[in-house]
Design a protein around this motif. Structure first.
Motif, PDB file in Angstrom:
ATOM      1  N   SER A 261       4.092   2.568   6.791  1.00 47.79           N
ATOM      2  CA  SER A 261       5.271   2.237   6.000  1.00 47.79           C
ATOM      3  C   SER A 261       4.801   1.724   4.646  1.00 47.79           C
ATOM      4  O   SER A 261       3.993   0.775   4.585  1.00 47.79           O
ATOM      5  CB  SER A 261       6.099   1.155   6.699  1.00 47.79           C
ATOM      6  N   CYS A 262       5.276   2.351   3.559  1.00 44.88           N
ATOM      7  CA  CYS A 262       4.942   1.804   2.236  1.00 44.88           C
ATOM      8  C   CYS A 262       6.160   1.042   1.725  1.00 44.88           C
ATOM      9  O   CYS A 262       7.287   1.538   1.787  1.00 44.88           O
ATOM     10  CB  CYS A 262       4.516   2.906   1.274  1.00 44.88           C
ATOM     11  N   LEU A 263       5.907  -0.176   1.287  1.00 44.23           N
ATOM     12  CA  LEU A 263       6.982  -1.085   0.902  1.00 44.23           C
ATOM     13  C   LEU A 263       6.684  -1.715  -0.452  1.00 44.23           C
ATOM     14  O   LEU A 263       5.522  -1.976  -0.783  1.00 44.23           O
ATOM     15  CB  LEU A 263       7.109  -2.224   1.931  1.00 44.23           C
TER      16      LEU A 263
ATOM     17  N   SER B 123       4.655   9.049   6.429  1.00 40.04           N
ATOM     18  CA  SER B 123       4.729   7.999   5.411  1.00 40.04           C
ATOM     19  C   SER B 123       6.161   7.514   5.184  1.00 40.04           C
ATOM     20  O   SER B 123       6.730   7.680   4.108  1.00 40.04           O
ATOM     21  CB  SER B 123       4.165   8.528   4.099  1.00 40.04           C
ATOM     22  N   PRO B 124       6.740   6.851   6.212  1.00 40.41           N
ATOM     23  CA  PRO B 124       8.071   6.250   6.003  1.00 40.41           C
ATOM     24  C   PRO B 124       8.024   5.301   4.809  1.00 40.41           C
ATOM     25  O   PRO B 124       7.003   4.642   4.578  1.00 40.41           O
ATOM     26  CB  PRO B 124       8.367   5.516   7.305  1.00 40.41           C
ATOM     27  N   GLU B 125       9.113   5.284   4.046  1.00 42.18           N
ATOM     28  CA  GLU B 125       9.094   4.568   2.768  1.00 42.18           C
ATOM     29  C   GLU B 125      10.233   3.572   2.702  1.00 42.18           C
ATOM     30  O   GLU B 125      11.373   3.900   3.003  1.00 42.18           O
ATOM     31  CB  GLU B 125       9.244   5.615   1.679  1.00 42.18           C
ATOM     32  N   GLN B 126       9.922   2.324   2.329  1.00 46.72           N
ATOM     33  CA  GLN B 126      10.929   1.254   2.213  1.00 46.72           C
ATOM     34  C   GLN B 126      11.694   1.054   3.523  1.00 46.72           C
ATOM     35  O   GLN B 126      12.860   0.669   3.504  1.00 46.72           O
ATOM     36  CB  GLN B 126      11.918   1.577   1.077  1.00 46.72           C
TER      37      GLN B 126
ATOM     38  N   ARG C 113      -5.118  -1.260   9.182  1.00 48.18           N
ATOM     39  CA  ARG C 113      -3.711  -1.618   9.294  1.00 48.18           C
ATOM     40  C   ARG C 113      -3.018  -2.032   7.988  1.00 48.18           C
ATOM     41  O   ARG C 113      -1.811  -1.834   7.886  1.00 48.18           O
ATOM     42  CB  ARG C 113      -3.503  -2.732  10.324  1.00 48.18           C
ATOM     43  N   PHE C 114      -3.660  -2.643   7.031  1.00 44.03           N
ATOM     44  CA  PHE C 114      -2.959  -3.309   5.935  1.00 44.03           C
ATOM     45  C   PHE C 114      -3.644  -2.949   4.618  1.00 44.03           C
ATOM     46  O   PHE C 114      -4.851  -3.191   4.449  1.00 44.03           O
ATOM     47  CB  PHE C 114      -3.000  -4.821   6.168  1.00 44.03           C
ATOM     48  N   GLY C 115      -2.855  -2.314   3.706  1.00 48.33           N
ATOM     49  CA  GLY C 115      -3.437  -1.899   2.431  1.00 48.33           C
ATOM     50  C   GLY C 115      -2.574  -2.279   1.249  1.00 48.33           C
ATOM     51  O   GLY C 115      -1.403  -2.657   1.404  1.00 48.33           O
TER      52      GLY C 115
ATOM     53  N   CYS D 195       4.970  -3.459  12.180  1.00 48.95           N
ATOM     54  CA  CYS D 195       4.295  -2.153  12.030  1.00 48.95           C
ATOM     55  C   CYS D 195       3.195  -2.020  13.083  1.00 48.95           C
ATOM     56  O   CYS D 195       3.143  -1.019  13.813  1.00 48.95           O
ATOM     57  CB  CYS D 195       3.683  -2.032  10.638  1.00 48.95           C
ATOM     58  N   VAL D 196       2.347  -3.022  13.189  1.00 50.19           N
ATOM     59  CA  VAL D 196       1.218  -2.944  14.123  1.00 50.19           C
ATOM     60  C   VAL D 196       1.726  -2.837  15.556  1.00 50.19           C
ATOM     61  O   VAL D 196       1.219  -2.047  16.361  1.00 50.19           O
ATOM     62  CB  VAL D 196       0.293  -4.161  13.955  1.00 50.19           C
ATOM     63  N   SER D 197       2.775  -3.583  15.880  1.00 49.87           N
ATOM     64  CA  SER D 197       3.310  -3.561  17.255  1.00 49.87           C
ATOM     65  C   SER D 197       3.866  -2.188  17.607  1.00 49.87           C
ATOM     66  O   SER D 197       4.045  -1.862  18.784  1.00 49.87           O
ATOM     67  CB  SER D 197       4.423  -4.607  17.404  1.00 49.87           C
ATOM     68  N   LYS D 198       4.132  -1.377  16.575  1.00 47.40           N
ATOM     69  CA  LYS D 198       4.656  -0.014  16.797  1.00 47.40           C
ATOM     70  C   LYS D 198       3.616   1.048  16.469  1.00 47.40           C
ATOM     71  O   LYS D 198       3.928   2.231  16.307  1.00 47.40           O
ATOM     72  CB  LYS D 198       5.912   0.197  15.949  1.00 47.40           C
ATOM     73  N   GLY D 199       2.363   0.607  16.287  1.00 50.74           N
ATOM     74  CA  GLY D 199       1.264   1.556  16.072  1.00 50.74           C
ATOM     75  C   GLY D 199       1.144   2.062  14.658  1.00 50.74           C
ATOM     76  O   GLY D 199       0.578   3.145  14.425  1.00 50.74           O
ATOM     77  N   GLY D 200       1.678   1.293  13.678  1.00 51.41           N
ATOM     78  CA  GLY D 200       1.644   1.752  12.290  1.00 51.41           C
ATOM     79  C   GLY D 200       0.905   0.817  11.364  1.00 51.41           C
ATOM     80  O   GLY D 200       0.463  -0.271  11.752  1.00 51.41           O
ATOM     81  N   ASN D 201       0.740   1.296  10.136  1.00 52.41           N
ATOM     82  CA  ASN D 201       0.120   0.527   9.046  1.00 52.41           C
ATOM     83  C   ASN D 201       1.195   0.079   8.068  1.00 52.41           C
ATOM     84  O   ASN D 201       2.304   0.622   8.070  1.00 52.41           O
ATOM     85  CB  ASN D 201      -0.869   1.420   8.268  1.00 52.41           C
ATOM     86  N   MET D 202       0.826  -0.884   7.211  1.00 55.66           N
ATOM     87  CA  MET D 202       1.716  -1.255   6.111  1.00 55.66           C
ATOM     88  C   MET D 202       0.946  -1.177   4.803  1.00 55.66           C
ATOM     89  O   MET D 202      -0.144  -1.755   4.673  1.00 55.66           O
ATOM     90  CB  MET D 202       2.289  -2.659   6.290  1.00 55.66           C
ATOM     91  N   LEU D 203       1.502  -0.416   3.846  1.00 52.73           N
ATOM     92  CA  LEU D 203       0.916  -0.300   2.512  1.00 52.73           C
ATOM     93  C   LEU D 203       1.859  -1.032   1.562  1.00 52.73           C
ATOM     94  O   LEU D 203       2.971  -0.576   1.298  1.00 52.73           O
ATOM     95  CB  LEU D 203       0.782   1.180   2.114  1.00 52.73           C
TER      96      LEU D 203
END
Ligand code: GLC
Length: 441
Positions: A271-273, A249-252, A25-27, A301-309
């Motif tokens: 999502s990369c932020l 890879s949604p961005e910002q 989940r988190f990178g 992100c996690v609640s919507k099934g995604g990761n955060m970079l």
């Protein structure tokens, strides 16, 4: 029997390769290179029309002495389980050794910074990835005049410049082959990015994928061999291309809803932020995102099934800015107590409660309470008889279900109070995000 509420929605077997990545989940994203010397972000050559010769001073001045183990410790302490370093950004100056180019830190500095990064992060058990720019503004065979982004896109002296895409593809494939061959197992490959005029055909994406899958069959790939931060590519369609990647890879930005394909099936996404507003080091950018905001965005992100970079941009000395380290340390304090509600978790299928977010995983529900209730907290979406137990995740203390005359129909609702008197109002144990671990019957 695990309740359907506590088992995140199944993900199509075609995404099995990314199972570990979706669980982590988190990178950490790391944008670092010669552009750290001008210290105005990684697009400085393009935005300021800086020619290759004029950029040489930045390349020659980029003589960092990074403590990669300190970087890895910062990532690990923040609760990050994987890290992606820019092996080569759009400026073309590579942090790895290449038989195809002398425009590398191995030649200029005598240091293969990619090899050093990989060793340090692997030593701390962090999975590793490399970002590789499909664009290369240092190459004579890359499109110049009229290109959408090249630093010389409107320079008269390049009006008659003729790109040689066959030559560029040979170089691009050759360097991708090098990073996929010479550095052991890569867990993530992060290509960046396709745009009008330069896409799969120009990259030779089919052959590139053959090389990648032959050398790194398990590497998790992003979607930017055909997409970008604003273009998912074919991953959501009925006919994904062989180069569509393993995640979008949604961005910002964090998508308003979970990302699903044309049939409504979950598609992995990340999502990369940035921590401020720049990927590469920018000395003047002090608009740092507060840690509490980033903790909320990670949970979102996690609640919507995604990761955060989440990105750091080390400076030209090789130091992660102290503001970045402070923010990541604060996130790490929260992750230290609550990471179980992030890692191995995903959507709970309970909608979005007014007080925060739901995540689900490990056969449990996790209520992320970000807004303190007045009186008892109603666990929106749950009936009392569904709930076996509620505990504060951070310390394991029990939160018995309560009733209160203030809540109409309270007897059937699942409610808890953060103090002895349900009708009273108490501060949240963690004002940023108090996580309740909920086991269902
Ligand atoms: C955008 C930026 C690029 C950055 C990437 C990270 O493509 O232009 O510099 O590396 O986002 O997602």
């Amino acid at each position: 029997m695990t309740s359907p509420l506590t088992a995140p929605a199944p993900v199509d077997p075609r995404f099995d390769r990314s199972a570990w990545w979706r669980a982590d989940r988190f990178g950490m994203f790391i944008h670092w290179g010669a552009y750290s010397v001008p210290a105005r972000g990684e697009w400085v050559r393009s935005y300021e029309r800086i020619g290759l010769d004029d950029y040489r001073s930045a390349v020659d001045a980029f003589r960092p002495d990074p403590d990669f183990d300190a970087w890895a410790r910062t990532a690990a302490d923040a609760g990050m389980r994987y890290a992606v370093l820019t092996a080569k950004h759009h400026d073309g100056y590579a942090l790895f050794d290449s038989a195809l180019s002398d425009y590398t830190t191995a030649t200029v500095l005598g240091r293969d910074l990619v090899a050093e990064f990989l060793a340090a992060f692997r030593a701390r058990g962090i999975k590793v990835g490399l970002y590789f720019s499909l664009l290369d503004w240092s190459r004579p065979d890359y499109p110049h005049f009229g290109d959408l982004h090249h630093p010389m896109r409107d320079a008269e002296e390049f009006r008659d410049h003729a790109p040689d895409l066959a030559s560029y593809r040979e170089f691009l494939h050759g360097q991708v082959c090098e990073i996929c061959s010479n550095y052991g197992k890569l867990d993530v490959l992060w290509f960046d990015f396709s745009y009008s005029g330069m896409g799969p055909a120009e990259w030779g994406a089919s052959e590139l994928m053959r090389i990648v899958r032959e050398l790194q069959p398990d590497a998790v790939l992003d979607n930017r061999l055909e997409g970008s931060g604003s273009d998912h590519g074919s991953l959501l369609t009925d006919s994904p291309t062989p180069w569509s990647g393993d995640f979008t890879s949604p961005e910002q930005v964090i998508p308003a809803e979970p990302i699903v394909d044309v049939h409504g099936r979950p598609v992995p996404w990340e999502s990369c932020l940035t921590l401020n507003n720049h990927w590469g080091y920018c000395r003047s950018d002090h608009d740092w995102k507060p840690a509490p905001v980033l903790i909320h965005r990670l949970v979102e992100c996690v609640s919507k099934g995604g990761n955060m970079l989440l990105n750091v941009g080390p400076d030209a000395r090789g130091r992660i800015p102290v503001e970045s380290r402070r923010i990541l340390a604060r996130i790490g304090e929260w992750m230290d107590a609550n990471s179980e509600s992030v890692r191995g978790c995903g959507p709970a299928g309970l909608g979005r409660p007014e007080w925060g977010r739901w995540t689900a995983g490990h056969g449990k529900l996790y209520a992320h309470v970000m807004e303190p209730p007045v009186g008892p907290l109603v666990l929106t979406g749950l009936d009392r008889d569904q709930v076996r137990s509620v505990h504060l995740l951070s310390d394991g203390s029990e939160l018995p279900l309560v009733d209160s005359w203030t809540v109409v129909g309270g007897r059937s609702r699942a409610m808890v109070s953060f103090g002895p008197q349900p009708e009273w109002t108490y501060p949240l144990p963690d004002p940023v995000d108090t996580v309740l671990e909920i086991e269902l019957r």
